[in-house]
Scaffold this active site. Structure first.
Site, mmCIF file in Angstrom:
data_model
loop_
_atom_site.group_PDB
_atom_site.id
_atom_site.type_symbol
_atom_site.label_atom_id
_atom_site.label_comp_id
_atom_site.label_asym_id
_atom_site.label_seq_id
_atom_site.Cartn_x
_atom_site.Cartn_y
_atom_site.Cartn_z
ATOM 1 N N HIS A 42 0.858 -1.186 0.000
ATOM 2 C CA HIS A 42 0.000 0.000 0.000
ATOM 3 C C HIS A 42 0.898 1.241 0.000
ATOM 4 O O HIS A 42 2.058 1.184 0.430
ATOM 5 C CB HIS A 42 -0.886 0.008 1.251
ATOM 6 C CG HIS A 42 -2.052 -0.925 1.188
ATOM 7 N ND1 HIS A 42 -3.138 -0.834 2.029
ATOM 8 C CD2 HIS A 42 -2.312 -1.976 0.363
ATOM 9 C CE1 HIS A 42 -4.013 -1.787 1.747
ATOM 10 N NE2 HIS A 42 -3.529 -2.503 0.743
ATOM 11 N N GLU A 44 1.079 3.875 1.883
ATOM 12 C CA GLU A 44 1.649 4.295 3.177
ATOM 13 C C GLU A 44 2.834 3.427 3.584
ATOM 14 O O GLU A 44 3.853 3.926 4.063
ATOM 15 C CB GLU A 44 0.585 4.213 4.290
ATOM 16 C CG GLU A 44 -0.649 5.073 4.059
ATOM 17 C CD GLU A 44 -1.765 4.324 3.361
ATOM 18 O OE1 GLU A 44 -1.487 3.582 2.386
ATOM 19 O OE2 GLU A 44 -2.922 4.463 3.777
ATOM 20 N N CYS A 72 -5.918 2.068 5.983
ATOM 21 C CA CYS A 72 -6.589 0.833 6.407
ATOM 22 C C CYS A 72 -5.978 0.381 7.749
ATOM 23 O O CYS A 72 -5.114 1.056 8.306
ATOM 24 C CB CYS A 72 -6.404 -0.254 5.347
ATOM 25 S SG CYS A 72 -4.718 -0.923 5.274
#
Lengths: 147, 147
Positions: A42, A44, A72
């Site tokens: 992801h 991040e 998330c």
């Protein structure tokens, strides 16, 4: 937003993140899951990994993470684990967001680190980019089924 | 337990994980955070990344993850994101565990994936190894301060 565009250009769900330390970008990341076939890729996590390399430390003290979509569960945990001070995100993610939507994981007093959160920055642009992406994906799927 | 020993041998907090698919180990990981200075290098994330490479897919369908300590928030999120079916863990982590202690993240019906959980397997051995590690670390710190 530029990092999210990078994902968009290669057909990935367009989400981008940067990490800033002392006014300088020390980490960049964009969603790469389909290309890398890595579940943890992801935006991040990619940005945190990049910043860890740049600062040669797993502790991202005095850092702010900017991301186009609400993180998330995994990314919220990575933010806490890396001791990031502040998170600024764009659009909320009602299905999987763990900062404001489903959970408030960045502000749990039971954990050994809490994070300052700001939301809504460039939210319309981030949401619009995601909507356009999913609309095009649905159209492609429909055309594929008709062939 | 062997994976946890690998962390122990190099002075990292001893936590290990393996991922099994069709009776075969497809992913291995041990905590490497201090050596790599990467905040996300927990045993579970390393094992997931390894299994993603082995199976050439971010989806770890029909996989079981075995880990010596209850997963944290980040690792629980990574388990959900990679669609692992079943998690077997050893000791509980009352300070940061996100499967049974602080949260029940692997069984949240609002998420698009839930995970079967079994706990307590080799829990005493895993807990003992961690206790021994932290006792030795405290002793080293005390000696350092006295010098």
């Amino acid at each position: 937003m530029l990092e999210a565009h990078k994902s968009d250009l290669i057909g990935e769900v367009p989400i981008g993140a940067v990490i800033v330390h002392n006014g300088k970008i020390v980490g960049r990341g964009h969603n790469l899951r389909e290309h890398s076939q890595q579940a943890c890729d992801h935006a991040e996590v990619m940005a945190i990994s990049d910043a860890n390399r740049t600062l040669r430390s797993w502790r991202l003290v005095d850092c702010t993470l900017y991301v186009t979509l609400e993180p998330c569960i995994m990314c919220s945990g990575a933010i806490v684990n890396s001791r990031i001070d502040r998170v600024v995100f764009g659009a909320r993610d009602p299905k999987a967001g763990a900062v404001a939507s489903l959970y408030g994981l960045l502000n749990d007093a039971r954990l050994n680190h809490q994070v300052e959160v700001e939301e809504g920055v460039l939210a319309d642009q981030a949401a619009m980019m995601l909507k356009r992406f999913f609309k095009a994906a649905r159209k492609r799927n429909k055309q594929r089924k008709q062939q």
